[in-house]
Design an enzyme around this catalytic site. Structure first.
Site, PDB file in Angstrom:
ATOM      1  N   HIS A 156       0.817  -1.057   0.143  1.00 56.07           N
ATOM      2  CA  HIS A 156      -0.085   0.078  -0.133  1.00 56.07           C
ATOM      3  C   HIS A 156       0.936   1.177  -0.091  1.00 56.07           C
ATOM      4  CE1 HIS A 156      -3.318   2.914   1.075  1.00 56.07           C
ATOM      5  NE2 HIS A 156      -3.853   1.823   0.816  1.00 56.07           N
ATOM      6  N   ASP A 183      -7.864  -5.398  -0.204  1.00 56.33           N
ATOM      7  CA  ASP A 183      -8.597  -6.344  -1.411  1.00 56.33           C
ATOM      8  C   ASP A 183      -8.193  -7.543  -0.896  1.00 56.33           C
ATOM      9  OD1 ASP A 183      -9.729  -4.232  -2.765  1.00 56.33           O
ATOM     10  OD2 ASP A 183      -7.764  -3.526  -3.526  1.00 56.33           O
TER      11      ASP A 183
HETATM   12  N1  ACO Z   1       3.891  -7.676  -4.113  1.00 52.37           N
HETATM   13  C1  ACO Z   1       5.319  -7.693  -4.161  1.00 52.37           C
HETATM   14  N2  ACO Z   1       5.962  -6.590  -3.700  1.00 52.37           N
HETATM   15  C2  ACO Z   1       5.594  -5.580  -3.666  1.00 52.37           C
HETATM   16  C3  ACO Z   1       4.127  -5.277  -3.890  1.00 52.37           C
HETATM   17  C4  ACO Z   1       3.368  -6.637  -3.898  1.00 52.37           C
HETATM   18  N3  ACO Z   1       2.025  -6.348  -3.964  1.00 52.37           N
HETATM   19  N4  ACO Z   1       3.653  -4.209  -3.394  1.00 52.37           N
HETATM   20  C5  ACO Z   1       4.856  -3.463  -3.317  1.00 52.37           C
HETATM   21  N5  ACO Z   1       6.129  -4.421  -3.433  1.00 52.37           N
HETATM   22  C6  ACO Z   1       7.513  -3.913  -3.384  1.00 52.37           C
HETATM   23  C7  ACO Z   1       7.833  -3.326  -4.729  1.00 52.37           C
HETATM   24  O1  ACO Z   1       8.267  -4.374  -5.949  1.00 52.37           O
HETATM   25  C8  ACO Z   1       8.978  -2.374  -4.264  1.00 52.37           C
HETATM   26  O2  ACO Z   1       9.970  -2.996  -4.150  1.00 52.37           O
HETATM   27  P1  ACO Z   1      11.473  -2.158  -4.560  1.00 52.37           P
HETATM   28  O3  ACO Z   1      11.793  -1.164  -3.438  1.00 52.37           O
HETATM   29  O4  ACO Z   1      12.564  -3.454  -4.213  1.00 52.37           O
HETATM   30  O5  ACO Z   1      11.386  -1.883  -5.793  1.00 52.37           O
HETATM   31  C9  ACO Z   1       8.282  -1.888  -2.891  1.00 52.37           C
HETATM   32  O6  ACO Z   1       7.614  -2.860  -2.274  1.00 52.37           O
HETATM   33  C10 ACO Z   1       7.647  -0.441  -2.817  1.00 52.37           C
HETATM   34  O7  ACO Z   1       6.543  -0.714  -3.924  1.00 52.37           O
HETATM   35  P2  ACO Z   1       5.992   0.382  -4.742  1.00 52.37           P
HETATM   36  O8  ACO Z   1       5.315  -0.188  -5.900  1.00 52.37           O
HETATM   37  O9  ACO Z   1       6.936   1.507  -4.815  1.00 52.37           O
HETATM   38  O10 ACO Z   1       4.828   0.892  -3.753  1.00 52.37           O
HETATM   39  P3  ACO Z   1       3.723   1.778  -4.300  1.00 52.37           P
HETATM   40  O11 ACO Z   1       3.434   2.655  -2.987  1.00 52.37           O
HETATM   41  O12 ACO Z   1       4.111   2.652  -5.517  1.00 52.37           O
HETATM   42  O13 ACO Z   1       2.472   1.103  -4.884  1.00 52.37           O
HETATM   43  C11 ACO Z   1       0.577  -0.548  -4.597  1.00 52.37           C
HETATM   44  C12 ACO Z   1       1.290   0.550  -3.932  1.00 52.37           C
HETATM   45  C13 ACO Z   1       0.395   0.102  -6.038  1.00 52.37           C
HETATM   46  C14 ACO Z   1      -0.599  -0.677  -3.829  1.00 52.37           C
HETATM   47  C15 ACO Z   1       1.424  -1.974  -4.726  1.00 52.37           C
HETATM   48  O14 ACO Z   1       1.925  -2.054  -3.532  1.00 52.37           O
HETATM   49  C16 ACO Z   1       0.655  -2.652  -5.514  1.00 52.37           C
HETATM   50  O15 ACO Z   1       0.802  -2.906  -6.675  1.00 52.37           O
HETATM   51  N6  ACO Z   1       0.098  -3.804  -4.942  1.00 52.37           N
HETATM   52  C17 ACO Z   1      -0.489  -4.661  -5.573  1.00 52.37           C
HETATM   53  C18 ACO Z   1      -1.944  -4.227  -6.092  1.00 52.37           C
HETATM   54  C19 ACO Z   1      -2.868  -4.146  -5.274  1.00 52.37           C
HETATM   55  O16 ACO Z   1      -3.134  -4.734  -4.039  1.00 52.37           O
HETATM   56  N7  ACO Z   1      -3.675  -2.953  -5.165  1.00 52.37           N
HETATM   57  C20 ACO Z   1      -4.730  -2.625  -4.009  1.00 52.37           C
HETATM   58  C21 ACO Z   1      -4.248  -1.385  -3.197  1.00 52.37           C
HETATM   59  S1  ACO Z   1      -5.338  -0.968  -2.017  1.00 52.37           S
HETATM   60  C22 ACO Z   1      -6.601  -0.268  -2.777  1.00 52.37           C
HETATM   61  O17 ACO Z   1      -6.297   0.360  -3.897  1.00 52.37           O
HETATM   62  C23 ACO Z   1      -7.799  -0.185  -2.525  1.00 52.37           C
END
Ligand code: ACO
Length: 458
Positions: free
Chosen positions: A339, A395
């Site tokens: 998140h 989710d």
């Molecule tokens: N699975 C594995 N690794 C993850 C995940 C995940 N779901 N989410 C984040 N990470 C890792 C990233 O790869 C990144 O690693 P790095 O620093 O080595 O590159 C680090 O954690 C930070 O992640 P970001 O993508 O920079 O985090 P951001 O804040 O941009 O994204 C997001 C948040 C979009 C929700 C992301 O976690 C994601 O894509 N999750 C999966 C989709 C999801 O569940 N969305 C629902 C969110 S809740 C909602 O909207 C209601």
């Protein structure tokens, strides 16, 4: 049964309070002196878009507050109607206010005209979020401050000639032929908002979205939409319109809790999209239509559907470790984890997890999938919890909850919208009180001083 759900929520709340405390992040809770300095990352990470008293996501402590109330307490004691009123009006309603609000919502559940218009489109072949967005925009035909009669040109004076005298076949050739001349001046809304009319539109949207989602679901399955039942609560009526059956008190309470948990969540992508459109002084229906569009994406509300497909793909508990290994090795994101704001366990997932477990116990055919989810959570937290602060988000368990209640995956994201419309509208009303059109800048990284080359020489 109702008390069982309540005690599950209270247990989850106690666990959250013990594990994370209630530290308030001062940088996000003190009134700023505008303009402010903040460190902004790509995707506007860290940017402060506006002030708001609607809700606060405490990402450090894993807590969620609506208008001063902890969402754990609201899930335990309130219903979705009260929470919507709270978000929109800033305080819980007294009995008389609640009664009036509820009566309006019940009246606004009925949408014969909108449904008739909607059924003119091939909704059974459309993505369910696309149908919801279309239905939401059709709602606009009947109620918006921009379309109120006194904002419309007076028909008798609007057209400078009677219809028969307008030579339709003639191309307009200048002033002389410019026969369509709207004479009445359009009134400009003051302060960006005709509050009385807009708040009424907010009620309309909150009441009407469930009817649209349920009708679309029925039509997709070759069935006629079911008329709302004025005797039922917001959540019970929604389930009734979806399934044709009056829900049990447990089902009603679980749906209500799910709706409360999704009702507002800070400056998330769909709320921001809603506000951006509202800030142009477009109207609340267009604005909510944009919220629906943004929510549809798999990085946002669309993730709940993907979670279920992921769990089904993994298949059983034994496959979880190797599946995670393979997925993380290719840098793929696991749906339902991570998140932008929470760097602790998402409080909404804390409540939905035990509800998913309880439902799986009551419906053993869903137990295997629940076990896959529980194992996936364990493996993901052990790999990414400490370092990257990756935990399940809302989710992750919502899809399991809905599935066990017999709701198909294509409805998961529309149900999210049915709930979030309260937050979208509350924040729009608030933002328009001091509206300023959103207009960030982009850094230009292109070239300068290029010489135009005619197409045949390229
Ligand atoms: N699975 C594995 N690794 C993850 C995940 C995940 N779901 N989410 C984040 N990470 C890792 C990233 O790869 C990144 O690693 P790095 O620093 O080595 O590159 C680090 O954690 C930070 O992640 P970001 O993508 O920079 O985090 P951001 O804040 O941009 O994204 C997001 C948040 C979009 C929700 C992301 O976690 C994601 O894509 N999750 C999966 C989709 C999801 O569940 N969305 C629902 C969110 S809740 C909602 O909207 C209601």
């Amino acid at each position: 049964m109702k008390t069982d759900i309540k005690s599950l929520i209270m247990e989850a709340a106690n666990a959250a309070r013990e594990e994370t405390g209630d530290h308030i992040e001062s940088q996000f809770t003190q009134r700023p002196q505008w303009p402010i300095d903040c460190t902004v990352g790509p995707g506007l990470e860290g940017a402060i878009a506006c002030e708001s008293a609607v809700g606060y996501v405490n990402g450090t402590a894993g807590r969620l507050i609506y208008r001063g109330y902890d969402v754990f307490d609201l899930c335990t004691h309130a219903n979705y109607e009260e929470v919507s009123y709270l978000l929109l009006h800033g305080r819980l309603p007294n009995e008389a206010e609640y009664k009036k609000f509820n009566e309006t919502l019940i009246k606004d559940r009925y949408l014969p005209l909108t449904l008739r218009q909607l059924m003119g489109f091939p909704v059974e072949a459309m993505n369910s979020m696309a149908s919801l967005r279309l239905g939401t925009l059709l709602l606009r035909q009947t109620l918006t401050s921009r379309d109120l009669d006194d904002d419309r040109p007076d028909i008798s004076t609007a057209i400078g000639a009677d219809e028969d005298s307008i030579a339709m076949e003639l191309a307009p050739l200048g002033k002389e032929h410019a026969t369509y001349e709207f004479k009445q001046e359009q009134k400009k809304p003051e302060n960006g908002l005709d509050n009385a009319a807009e708040i009424r539109s907010c009620y309309h949207l909150i009441a009407a979205l469930p009817t649209i989602v349920a009708a679309v679901h029925r039509v997709r399955n070759g069935e006629m939409p079911i008329a709302p039942d004025a005797e039922l609560s917001h959540s019970a009526n929604f389930l009734y319109m979806l399934t044709g059956k009056k829900p049990t008190p447990t089902e009603e309470k679980i749906m209500d809790v799910a709706l409360i948990l999704h009702a507002d969540h800070g400056m998330n992508a769909s709320t921001f999209a809603t506000l951006v459109v509202a800030s142009t002084l477009s109207d609340i229906y267009f604005s909510v239509g944009s919220g629906i569009s943004a929510l549809n994406g798999p990085l946002h509300g669309g993730a709940n559907e993907n979670v279920l497909y992921t769990l089904q793909e993994i298949g059983n508990e034994q496959n979880v470790e190797s599946w995670v290994e393979k997925t993380l090795a290719t840098n793929e994101k696991v749906p339902g984890f991570g998140h932008r704001v929470y760097k602790a366990y998402d409080p909404r997932a804390r409540i939905l997890a035990p509800l998913a477990k309880q439902l799986a116990q009551e419906h053993p055919e869903h137990m295997e999938l629940y076990k896959v989810a529980a194992k996936l959570e364990e493996v993901m937290i052990s790999r990414l919890g400490d370092g990257k602060k990756i935990f399940p988000n809302v989710d992750f368990y919502s899809g399991l909850v809905y599935s066990a209640m017999g709701i198909p995956p294509y409805l998961f994201t529309p149900i999210f919208a049915v709930s979030r419309v309260a937050g979208w509208t509350a924040r729009t009303i608030e933002y328009l009180q001091n509206n300023r059109i959103f207009r960030p800048r982009a850094i230009y990284t292109g070239e300068f001083d290029k010489t135009y080359i005619p197409i045949k020489n390229r």
